[in-house]
Scaffold this motif. Structure first.
Motif, PDB file in Angstrom:
ATOM      1  N   VAL A 235       1.043   0.157  -7.302  1.00  0.00           N
ATOM      2  CA  VAL A 235       1.493  -1.146  -7.149  1.00  0.00           C
ATOM      3  C   VAL A 235       0.530  -2.032  -6.157  1.00  0.00           C
ATOM      4  O   VAL A 235       0.402  -3.237  -6.281  1.00  0.00           O
ATOM      5  N   MET A 236      -0.086  -1.265  -5.236  1.00  0.00           N
ATOM      6  CA  MET A 236      -1.031  -1.913  -4.311  1.00  0.00           C
ATOM      7  C   MET A 236      -2.261  -1.092  -4.385  1.00  0.00           C
ATOM      8  O   MET A 236      -2.151   0.158  -4.220  1.00  0.00           O
ATOM      9  N   CYS A 237      -3.466  -1.624  -4.223  1.00  0.00           N
ATOM     10  CA  CYS A 237      -4.742  -1.178  -4.216  1.00  0.00           C
ATOM     11  C   CYS A 237      -5.099  -0.584  -2.611  1.00  0.00           C
ATOM     12  O   CYS A 237      -4.538  -0.677  -2.144  1.00  0.00           O
ATOM     13  N   ALA A 238      -6.110   0.572  -2.878  1.00  0.00           N
ATOM     14  CA  ALA A 238      -6.348   1.045  -1.679  1.00  0.00           C
ATOM     15  C   ALA A 238      -6.911  -0.002  -0.344  1.00  0.00           C
ATOM     16  O   ALA A 238      -6.525   0.112   0.788  1.00  0.00           O
ATOM     17  N   PRO A 239      -7.675  -0.887  -1.136  1.00  0.00           N
ATOM     18  CA  PRO A 239      -8.244  -1.836   0.021  1.00  0.00           C
ATOM     19  C   PRO A 239      -7.101  -2.767   0.723  1.00  0.00           C
ATOM     20  O   PRO A 239      -7.093  -3.060   2.005  1.00  0.00           O
ATOM     21  N   TRP A 243      -5.758  -2.800   4.526  1.00  0.00           N
ATOM     22  CA  TRP A 243      -5.888  -4.214   5.426  1.00  0.00           C
ATOM     23  C   TRP A 243      -4.710  -4.616   6.014  1.00  0.00           C
ATOM     24  O   TRP A 243      -4.463  -4.902   6.989  1.00  0.00           O
ATOM     25  N   CYS A 244      -3.724  -4.396   5.186  1.00  0.00           N
ATOM     26  CA  CYS A 244      -2.173  -4.530   5.685  1.00  0.00           C
ATOM     27  C   CYS A 244      -1.778  -3.851   6.673  1.00  0.00           C
ATOM     28  O   CYS A 244      -1.232  -3.957   7.790  1.00  0.00           O
ATOM     29  N   HIS A 245      -2.213  -2.353   6.688  1.00  0.00           N
ATOM     30  CA  HIS A 245      -2.045  -1.748   7.925  1.00  0.00           C
ATOM     31  C   HIS A 245      -2.591  -1.959   9.062  1.00  0.00           C
ATOM     32  O   HIS A 245      -2.027  -2.029  10.121  1.00  0.00           O
ATOM     33  N   GLN A 246      -3.757  -2.487   8.843  1.00  0.00           N
ATOM     34  CA  GLN A 246      -4.686  -3.160  10.195  1.00  0.00           C
ATOM     35  C   GLN A 246      -3.918  -4.437  10.767  1.00  0.00           C
ATOM     36  O   GLN A 246      -3.809  -4.486  11.875  1.00  0.00           O
TER      37      GLN A 246
END
Length: 675
Positions: A235-239, A243-246
């Motif tokens: 559902v969400m790509c790795a980049p 980025w959301c985690h950062q």
């Protein structure tokens, strides 16, 4: 005069038949209003020559509602205009997509009449189908029915997208209630495009689905954040995940994006996709919200990668291809700048010279293009400051100020000093002191008239000096005394400025008379010769003014060295004569108040001034060491060592004060006695 049923007399009908008033005939046929009183040529009745018949132009409409017939002779004389308005469904360029999507619109019969003579491909086939449908439906008003639908058919065919042979099904809603009938005619003629498959957007996290709730395998694996496609079940790509985690670690939260208006994790007001698109395309630096207007990309190794989490909105990384694109975009925007519309013409007088320009509403981030004279002036100003050895980091604000002023006003006429000061006061990165000094040196400054009379007289004396180098130096000296030099300093009072200028004025004129042309030629010998014949206050006044003058020129780098720095003036100072002891004893015997006795002793023995007595405090006295501290504004404190007699007077005053005001917290002696 008798008239016909149409309301027109026979002579007027005869004149129209002969072609003498075609404008009236056109207005009569099209129900247009004309001014009364038509010109008419008189007719002669000659035997053997018959006049044409005065037949009516058109008859009033019958009650049945049928249209009045136009005579053939009048139709031939007044042909109808060609109906092809280019503003209605203008022809588009084949092979080129439209810049903006087609807006919502509604066609009317008036629009159809404005394209009645346009040659539209496919119209004959639709017209034949309409005639067959009229026969099949047995329409009574067959001609009127076909005529009305043919007009809307022209609009539907003219509104097709470029390179599209068929009419889109969603365009039929623009034809109001005629859409269903024309849809059948277009379908039978093979000119109606099939409707696109309807897709239903599934809730977030489940992926797109088709109608019926089945998952679309072709759109499987599209990232919900950057919309990149990878043909997997993520559902969400790795980049985007990293980025959301950062962003969460930095305290970010989900909100509505300023650009795409989606509720996602943001950085600087935009989501990751919008940050990438802005840096990649350079088309949205004005923060324009574009919905569904971006190009999609593939994920994994082909995904657009950009570090967008640490930079301000609308900016890219300081290095790499995005930074290169920004530099090229700035260079292209700089080359496309136009000259200012407010360039000052030196040959034209100002209409309101006393009014001050308001620079606060000016966008100083993008100044207009410079003229050749302005560009040469900025270049010379940069070379002038480099030649003086100044660091480039310190005069970028001055160069920016000169570039903005000359960009808007030009460099052909003198620049007002008030404009430079007003512009420099707007922002901290704009500086005007060096610009004012440079323009005054080049003769391109319209000096601001001072409001203080002392400063006005000092400026007048500086301008009246014969040598330009000395005049410029005195003006720079005045700027330094007023705190307006290249380096900030404490401003002196206007009276002090006038006194300093008046003190050195005669000496400078004497040096000019001796042949000196520049303050750089003055040496220590010249100053000593000027001070030698003077004594007392005159010598001290000139010595102080000359030292301040050359110190200011050295700081402004108008002289290489300060010739007055090592010159000292030896003067004799008179020592105050002490009062005899018998006179002091006589004065003290006449006073009964211990406070008055102490004040007389301090004035007579230690020469304290009235102002110093008024500001004495109890904390300034140290009885154990016999010392009294005098506070002096702007200087170090002065310490007085009291003798035994004065200490006894101080003790008497302290005892009386304690008896009268035992609980007083006032530290000032004089105010305590007044209370």
């Amino acid at each position: 005069m008798p008239v016909t049923r149409a309301g027109v007399c026979a002579p007027c009908l005869l004149a129209v038949r002969l072609g003498e008033d075609d404008s009236w005939a056109w207005g009569e046929l099209h129900d247009e209003a004309l001014a009364p009183g038509r010109p008419r040529q008189l007719a002669l009745d000659i035997d053997g020559v018959a006049l044409p018949g005065a037949r009516p132009v058109r008859m009033p409409q019958a009650k049945s509602g049928r249209r009045a017939a136009i005579p053939s002779w009048l139709r031939a004389r007044l042909p109808e205009q060609v109906h092809d308005d280019p503003r209605v469904c203008p022809p588009q360029v084949p092979g080129q997509l439209g810049l903006f999507p087609t807006p919502a619109r509604q066609f009317a019969r008036a629009h159809a009449a404005r394209v009645g003579d346009r040659n539209i491909p496919g119209f004959e086939a639709v017209s034949q189908q309409l005639q067959q449908m009229a026969d099949e439906r047995r329409v009574r008003a067959r001609t009127m029915w076909i005529w009305r639908l043919e007009g809307f058919a022209r609009l539907a065919l003219a509104a097709r997208d470029p390179d599209q042979h068929q009419v889109a099904a969603e365009a039929l809603k623009d034809l109001l209630y005629n859409g269903p009938i024309l849809g059948q005619a277009l379908d039978r003629a093979g000119l109606l495009a099939p409707p696109p498959p309807r897709r239903i957007v599934a809730p977030r996290g489940t992926g797109p689905t088709r109608q019926g709730g089945q998952r679309d395998p072709e759109l499987r694996g599209q990232c919900t954040h950057c919309l990149a496609w990878a043909n997997d079940r993520r559902v969400m790509c790795a980049p985007c995940t990293n980025w959301c985690h950062q962003m969460r670690k930095r305290g970010g939260s989900e909100a509505e994006c300023d650009r795409c208006h989606r509720t996602l994790m943001l950085s600087g007001g935009m989501c990751r996709r919008c940050r990438i698109v802005v840096a990649e395309t350079e088309v949205d630096t004005a923060q324009i919200a574009m919905k569904n207007g971006d190009q999609l990309w593939f994920a994994r190794p082909h995904a657009a990668a950009l570090a967008v989490g640490c930079f301000a909105p609308g900016t890219a990384a300081p290095q790499g291809r995005f930074a290169l694109k920004r530099r090229r975009a700035r260079a292209r925007a700089k080359s496309e700048r136009q000259l200012s519309e407010h360039l000052v013409d030196p040959a034209q007088l100002e209409l309101f010279p006393s009014l001050l320009r308001d620079w606060t509403r000016l966008d100083t981030s993008a100044p207009p293009a410079l003229t050749a004279a302005a560009e040469s002036l900025v270049t010379d100003f940069t070379a002038y400051m480099r030649g003086r050895g100044w660091n480039t980091d310190f005069f970028n604000g001055s160069i920016r100020t000169l570039r903005i002023v000359t960009g808007h006003l030009g460099a052909d006429a003198p620049i007002q000093e008030s404009d430079i000061r007003a512009l420099a006061s707007m922002r901290a990165d704009l500086q005007g002191a060096r610009v004012i000094n440079y323009l005054r040196l080049r003769g391109l400054l319209a000096a601001q008239p001072p409001t203080d009379p002392c400063i006005a007289r000092a400026r007048y004396h500086a301008t009246a000096i014969a040598r330009p180098a000395f005049s410029t130096s005195v003006h720079a000296f005045i700027d330094v005394l007023l705190g307006q030099g290249s380096t900030s300093s404490r401003a002196r009072s206007p009276k002090t400025v006038e006194n300093y200028v008046g003190a050195i004025l005669g000496t400078l004129e004497a040096w000019i008379a001796d042949g000196l042309t520049d303050p750089r030629e003055i040496t220590r010998k010249h100053i000593e010769d000027a001070l030698d014949p003077l004594r007392g206050d005159q010598a001290r006044r000139l010595h102080t003014a000359l030292r301040s003058f050359f110190r200011a020129l050295k700081r402004e780098r108008l002289v290489f060295r300060d010739p007055a720095r090592s010159i000292s003036l030896t003067t004799s100072r008179s020592v105050p004569t002490a009062l005899p002891s018998d006179r002091i004893a006589g004065l003290l015997d006449r006073l009964d108040d211990p406070r008055d006795r102490l004040m007389v002793a301090l004035v007579a023995i230690y020469a304290l001034l009235p102002g110093q007595l008024a500001h004495l405090r109890r904390t300034d006295l140290d009885r154990s060491k016999g010392r009294l501290r005098l506070r002096r504004a702007g200087c170090m404190d002065h310490v007085i060592y009291l003798d035994a007699f004065t200490l006894r007077l101080v003790t008497a005053w302290e005892l009386q004060r304690h008896r009268r005001w035992p609980d007083s917290s006032n530290l000032c002696r004089s105010e305590t006695h007044r209370s």
